[in-house]
Write an enzyme that holds these catalytic residues in place. Structure first.
Site, mmCIF file in Angstrom:
data_model
loop_
_atom_site.group_PDB
_atom_site.id
_atom_site.type_symbol
_atom_site.label_atom_id
_atom_site.label_comp_id
_atom_site.label_asym_id
_atom_site.label_seq_id
_atom_site.Cartn_x
_atom_site.Cartn_y
_atom_site.Cartn_z
ATOM 1 N N GLU A 1 0.787 -1.135 0.052
ATOM 2 C CA GLU A 1 0.025 0.068 0.109
ATOM 3 C C GLU A 1 0.929 1.230 0.031
ATOM 4 O O GLU A 1 0.554 2.239 -0.718
ATOM 5 C CB GLU A 1 -1.048 0.054 1.211
ATOM 6 N N CYS B 1 -2.449 -2.474 7.653
ATOM 7 C CA CYS B 1 -2.031 -2.406 9.015
ATOM 8 C C CYS B 1 -2.195 -0.777 9.471
ATOM 9 O O CYS B 1 -2.640 0.027 8.634
ATOM 10 C CB CYS B 1 -0.611 -2.620 9.263
ATOM 11 N N CYS C 1 -0.251 1.753 7.202
ATOM 12 C CA CYS C 1 -1.016 1.776 5.966
ATOM 13 C C CYS C 1 -2.187 2.686 6.209
ATOM 14 O O CYS C 1 -2.387 3.200 5.374
ATOM 15 C CB CYS C 1 -0.917 0.874 5.108
#
Lengths: 152, 152
Positions: free
Chosen positions: B57, B85, B88
């Site tokens: 990402e 996560c 990101c």
């Protein structure tokens, strides 16, 4: 035995001032090895690159990893003038930073002691020692001056 | 009027498979412009660089910003095979992504629907539309196969 405590906040502050001089939000960061060697010293570059992920902490972590040729900065410390945001907080955990020292708190955008408190969740998989409030007045003052000038 | 809905998950899955073939955790991401143009398609590169922040990402957001010469990806969509996560998730907010489409949930390391739920806090300053569970079986299957092979 741990070497005597040396503060790296003056260097982080210097990076923050240099960022302000470039028109960037004044935040600076330093990564220091377990032996006390400065591995990276960076300031915000979100505008110059342009890259919204180019916070001082992210650049410092990436530069230190590149220098060591490693994905993890085991035993290293990160010094930063402002409380890291959620992005930087999680990156600090990914990099396995051992100790995080920061200056001013950031109730509006922080991710450590406010908001999502990223490092307090087990999903972070690693939690560094955290020392907050170092040279907080100088760190916050730089930001206040920067935004006051912007509003003029 | 919005153009007809096109899924970009097959391209994200292709990037995830390519990451696995390189020995990286198989996650892929795609940034799509408001007109439906693919601006970036990336897979994890944390090992190759080495860089703990080089999640699919992050690389997709950075590449799309570089391509547009802009700090914000206003109106753009991000497609990713796995729940982002916390790092990101916050980067997605910083980049002002309009719509986030993801595949498998990640109860262990996710930052959207589990753990710190980064985008649910006002400190994120921006919350995209979120659609989860797209091609979730294929996305999760890639990860399962990858880690099963690792354990052998």
């Amino acid at each position: 035995m741990r070497p005597p405590f040396t503060t790296h906040m003056p260097l982080a502050l210097r990076e923050a001032r240099a960022a302000a001089a470039r028109g960037e939000v004044p935040v600076g960061a330093v990564v220091v090895s377990p032996r006390g060697e400065v591995l990276a010293a960076t300031g915000n570059e979100t505008r110059a690159r342009p890259d919204p992920t180019a916070h001082a902490e992210m650049l410092a972590l990436r530069a230190a990893c590149a220098r060591l040729g490693a994905e993890r900065l085991t035993g290293c410390a990160l010094w930063v003038t402002l409380e890291p945001c959620a992005m930087c907080a999680a990156a600090i955990a990914h990099a396995r930073i051992a100790r995080l020292y920061y200056g001013a708190s950031d109730p509006k955008s922080g991710g450590i002691e406010t908001g999502p408190r990223v490092l307090d969740h087990p999903n972070a998989h690693h939690r560094p020692e955290i020392v907050a409030g170092l040279d907080a007045d100088a760190c916050a003052g730089l930001l206040r001056d920067f935004f006051e000038t912007k509003r003029r």
